[in-house]
Design a protein around this motif. Structure first.
Motif, PDB file in Angstrom:
ATOM      1  N   VAL A 162       0.839  -1.201   0.000  1.00 37.35           N
ATOM      2  CA  VAL A 162       0.000   0.000   0.000  1.00 37.35           C
ATOM      3  C   VAL A 162       0.874   1.251   0.000  1.00 37.35           C
ATOM      4  O   VAL A 162       0.649   2.194  -0.774  1.00 37.35           O
ATOM      5  N   ASP A 163       1.885   1.254   0.860  1.00 40.92           N
ATOM      6  CA  ASP A 163       2.774   2.418   0.953  1.00 40.92           C
ATOM      7  C   ASP A 163       3.530   2.633  -0.350  1.00 40.92           C
ATOM      8  O   ASP A 163       3.723   3.769  -0.797  1.00 40.92           O
ATOM      9  N   ALA A 164       3.984   1.542  -0.962  1.00 41.69           N
ATOM     10  CA  ALA A 164       4.734   1.645  -2.213  1.00 41.69           C
ATOM     11  C   ALA A 164       3.890   2.292  -3.306  1.00 41.69           C
ATOM     12  O   ALA A 164       4.348   3.207  -4.006  1.00 41.69           O
ATOM     13  N   LEU A 165       2.655   1.833  -3.446  1.00 38.99           N
ATOM     14  CA  LEU A 165       1.800   2.356  -4.516  1.00 38.99           C
ATOM     15  C   LEU A 165       1.324   3.776  -4.226  1.00 38.99           C
ATOM     16  O   LEU A 165       1.201   4.595  -5.147  1.00 38.99           O
ATOM     17  N   ASN A 166       1.053   4.077  -2.955  1.00 41.10           N
ATOM     18  CA  ASN A 166       0.707   5.462  -2.607  1.00 41.10           C
ATOM     19  C   ASN A 166       1.866   6.407  -2.904  1.00 41.10           C
ATOM     20  O   ASN A 166       1.679   7.507  -3.433  1.00 41.10           O
ATOM     21  N   THR A 167       3.085   5.971  -2.581  1.00 38.77           N
ATOM     22  CA  THR A 167       4.271   6.792  -2.858  1.00 38.77           C
ATOM     23  C   THR A 167       4.438   7.004  -4.353  1.00 38.77           C
ATOM     24  O   THR A 167       4.856   8.091  -4.796  1.00 38.77           O
ATOM     25  N   ALA A 168       4.081   6.000  -5.135  1.00 42.65           N
ATOM     26  CA  ALA A 168       4.188   6.114  -6.589  1.00 42.65           C
ATOM     27  C   ALA A 168       3.181   7.094  -7.173  1.00 42.65           C
ATOM     28  O   ALA A 168       3.391   7.631  -8.266  1.00 42.65           O
ATOM     29  N   GLY A 169       2.081   7.313  -6.449  1.00 42.77           N
ATOM     30  CA  GLY A 169       1.075   8.256  -6.936  1.00 42.77           C
ATOM     31  C   GLY A 169      -0.285   7.654  -7.166  1.00 42.77           C
ATOM     32  O   GLY A 169      -1.168   8.299  -7.731  1.00 42.77           O
ATOM     33  N   ALA A 170      -0.489   6.408  -6.712  1.00 39.90           N
ATOM     34  CA  ALA A 170      -1.795   5.768  -6.856  1.00 39.90           C
ATOM     35  C   ALA A 170      -2.723   6.184  -5.720  1.00 39.90           C
ATOM     36  O   ALA A 170      -2.278   6.696  -4.684  1.00 39.90           O
ATOM     37  N   GLU A 171      -4.021   5.972  -5.909  1.00 34.56           N
ATOM     38  CA  GLU A 171      -5.007   6.127  -4.843  1.00 34.56           C
ATOM     39  C   GLU A 171      -5.413   4.714  -4.426  1.00 34.56           C
ATOM     40  O   GLU A 171      -6.203   4.062  -5.089  1.00 34.56           O
ATOM     41  N   VAL A 172      -4.827   4.222  -3.347  1.00 36.03           N
ATOM     42  CA  VAL A 172      -5.020   2.833  -2.931  1.00 36.03           C
ATOM     43  C   VAL A 172      -6.206   2.712  -1.977  1.00 36.03           C
ATOM     44  O   VAL A 172      -6.319   3.464  -1.009  1.00 36.03           O
ATOM     45  N   ILE A 173      -7.076   1.752  -2.273  1.00 38.23           N
ATOM     46  CA  ILE A 173      -8.289   1.527  -1.478  1.00 38.23           C
ATOM     47  C   ILE A 173      -8.295   0.077  -1.006  1.00 38.23           C
ATOM     48  O   ILE A 173      -8.294  -0.849  -1.825  1.00 38.23           O
ATOM     49  N   THR A 174      -8.294  -0.121   0.319  1.00 34.18           N
ATOM     50  CA  THR A 174      -8.353  -1.471   0.875  1.00 34.18           C
ATOM     51  C   THR A 174      -9.535  -1.570   1.832  1.00 34.18           C
ATOM     52  O   THR A 174     -10.069  -0.558   2.297  1.00 34.18           O
ATOM     53  N   THR A 175      -9.927  -2.796   2.147  1.00 34.41           N
ATOM     54  CA  THR A 175     -11.090  -3.023   3.005  1.00 34.41           C
ATOM     55  C   THR A 175     -10.753  -2.800   4.472  1.00 34.41           C
ATOM     56  O   THR A 175      -9.602  -2.928   4.893  1.00 34.41           O
ATOM     57  N   ALA A 176     -11.772  -2.497   5.263  1.00 31.21           N
ATOM     58  CA  ALA A 176     -11.585  -2.342   6.708  1.00 31.21           C
ATOM     59  C   ALA A 176     -11.378  -3.693   7.377  1.00 31.21           C
ATOM     60  O   ALA A 176     -10.753  -3.788   8.430  1.00 31.21           O
ATOM     61  N   THR A 177     -11.905  -4.749   6.757  1.00 27.98           N
ATOM     62  CA  THR A 177     -11.792  -6.100   7.289  1.00 27.98           C
ATOM     63  C   THR A 177     -10.769  -6.884   6.473  1.00 27.98           C
ATOM     64  O   THR A 177     -10.859  -6.939   5.242  1.00 27.98           O
ATOM     65  N   ASP A 178      -9.809  -7.490   7.152  1.00 29.22           N
ATOM     66  CA  ASP A 178      -8.774  -8.257   6.453  1.00 29.22           C
ATOM     67  C   ASP A 178      -9.368  -9.446   5.699  1.00 29.22           C
ATOM     68  O   ASP A 178     -10.286 -10.108   6.184  1.00 29.22           O
ATOM     69  N   PHE A 179      -8.811  -9.691   4.530  1.00 30.02           N
ATOM     70  CA  PHE A 179      -9.128 -10.853   3.691  1.00 30.02           C
ATOM     71  C   PHE A 179     -10.586 -10.882   3.214  1.00 30.02           C
ATOM     72  O   PHE A 179     -11.106 -11.936   2.883  1.00 30.02           O
ATOM     73  N   GLU A 180     -11.185  -9.716   3.176  1.00 29.02           N
ATOM     74  CA  GLU A 180     -12.508  -9.587   2.554  1.00 29.02           C
ATOM     75  C   GLU A 180     -12.294  -9.316   1.069  1.00 29.02           C
ATOM     76  O   GLU A 180     -11.470  -8.484   0.704  1.00 29.02           O
ATOM     77  N   PRO A 181     -13.003 -10.028   0.173  1.00 25.15           N
ATOM     78  CA  PRO A 181     -12.799  -9.805  -1.263  1.00 25.15           C
ATOM     79  C   PRO A 181     -13.000  -8.340  -1.639  1.00 25.15           C
ATOM     80  O   PRO A 181     -13.894  -7.667  -1.123  1.00 25.15           O
ATOM     81  N   ASN A 182     -12.151  -7.858  -2.526  1.00 30.69           N
ATOM     82  CA  ASN A 182     -12.222  -6.459  -2.948  1.00 30.69           C
ATOM     83  C   ASN A 182     -11.616  -6.328  -4.335  1.00 30.69           C
ATOM     84  O   ASN A 182     -10.474  -6.747  -4.555  1.00 30.69           O
ATOM     85  N   VAL A 183     -12.390  -5.780  -5.262  1.00 29.69           N
ATOM     86  CA  VAL A 183     -11.908  -5.535  -6.625  1.00 29.69           C
ATOM     87  C   VAL A 183     -12.204  -4.087  -6.985  1.00 29.69           C
ATOM     88  O   VAL A 183     -13.317  -3.599  -6.776  1.00 29.69           O
TER      89      VAL A 183
END
Length: 266
Positions: A212-233
């Motif tokens: 997440v940190d790598a892609l945010n540093t690159a300039g992406a807008e990273v979106i992850t779930t509040a719950t671990d291992f919940e499917p997300n696309v």
């Protein structure tokens, strides 16, 4: 006749650097490779597996379990048989040979996860050339779990960017990322809290940087779930990213849909 060819970019990594020196065992996840590959084939596409050195990816032992197939032993055994015996998975090309043959022959590209891509694909020049090709033509580009970090390779300074991350030099990494083709894209990737589970229970060591940190540093807008291992696309323009191993079926469905729509548009 098939609807078209889809390139699967695999990793050749078997070890990943960890803090304090040394390495931990790694590779590519079985379900993240096979579930989308079989979905593509069942949808009428031909899949071509290619890696940097032209050998079959190493399957991470942590993924070699029916647990990653919802406990379905039959599905797990089918996946293993497909990966180790089907020509679609065993007749592996080099990325360079695929480029030389012509990337216009491919309808889309997919990068599975496991931590392998963090080692080789994110700093691989051929991977970067391939991803820039698909980005420039807005052709469906799907990446799963740790796979999305491979988009870093589309930078002109990908190797130096990765080195800066390892050195914890975020300002330098951000400077190196300027002009990155995927800047501003919404995407997802294996989350920091999910990575901690792997570090604590599988690697028993800490990585030098989180995805997440790598892609945010690159300039992406990273979106992850509040719950671990919940499917997300997440789908943004041609880019389709899945967060974790349980996103295997959802990303396969989204990728096939994007490919089919691309065919109609053409």
């Amino acid at each position: 006749m098939t609807k078209g060819k889809v390139l699967i970019i695999g990793s050749n990594a078997t070890r990943i650097e960890v803090q304090g020196g040394g390495t931990g065992a790694t590779g590519q996840y079985l379900n993240e490779t096979v579930v989308p590959a079989l979905a593509l084939i069942e949808a009428g596409y031909e899949v071509v597996l290619a890696t940097p050195n032209g050998t079959q990816p190493h399957i991470d032992e942590a993924s070699d379990s029916a647990d990653h197939f919802g406990g379905d032993v039959a599905a797990y055994e089918r996946a293993r048989t497909f990966f180790y015996t089907d020509p679609a998975m065993t007749k592996v090309r080099t990325l360079r040979s695929v480029i030389a043959e012509g990337l216009d022959a491919y309808a889309g590209v997919f990068v599975p996860g496991g931590q392998g891509p963090v080692v080789d694909l994110m700093q691989d020049a051929d991977t970067g050339e391939i991803l820039r090709h698909f980005h420039d033509r807005q052709k469906p580009t799907a990446l799963l779990c740790h796979g999305p970090v491979a988009v870093v390779s589309a930078m002109s300074n990908a190797r130096d960017f990765r080195a800066a991350l390892i050195d914890s030099d975020t300002p330098k990494a951000a400077e190196l990322a300027k002009g990155w083709p995927y800047a501003g894209y919404r995407m997802t990737v294996f989350s920091n809290s999910e990575e901690k589970v792997v570090e604590d229970h599988i690697l028993h060591a800490k990585l030098y940087f989180n995805m997440v940190d790598a892609l945010n540093t690159a300039g992406a807008e990273v979106i992850t779930t509040a719950t671990d291992f919940e499917p997300n696309v997440i789908v943004d323009r041609e880019l389709i990213t899945g967060q974790n191993p349980r996103s295997d079926h959802p990303i396969a469905k989204a990728f096939v849909t994007a490919l089919d729509l691309s065919l109609v548009a053409a």
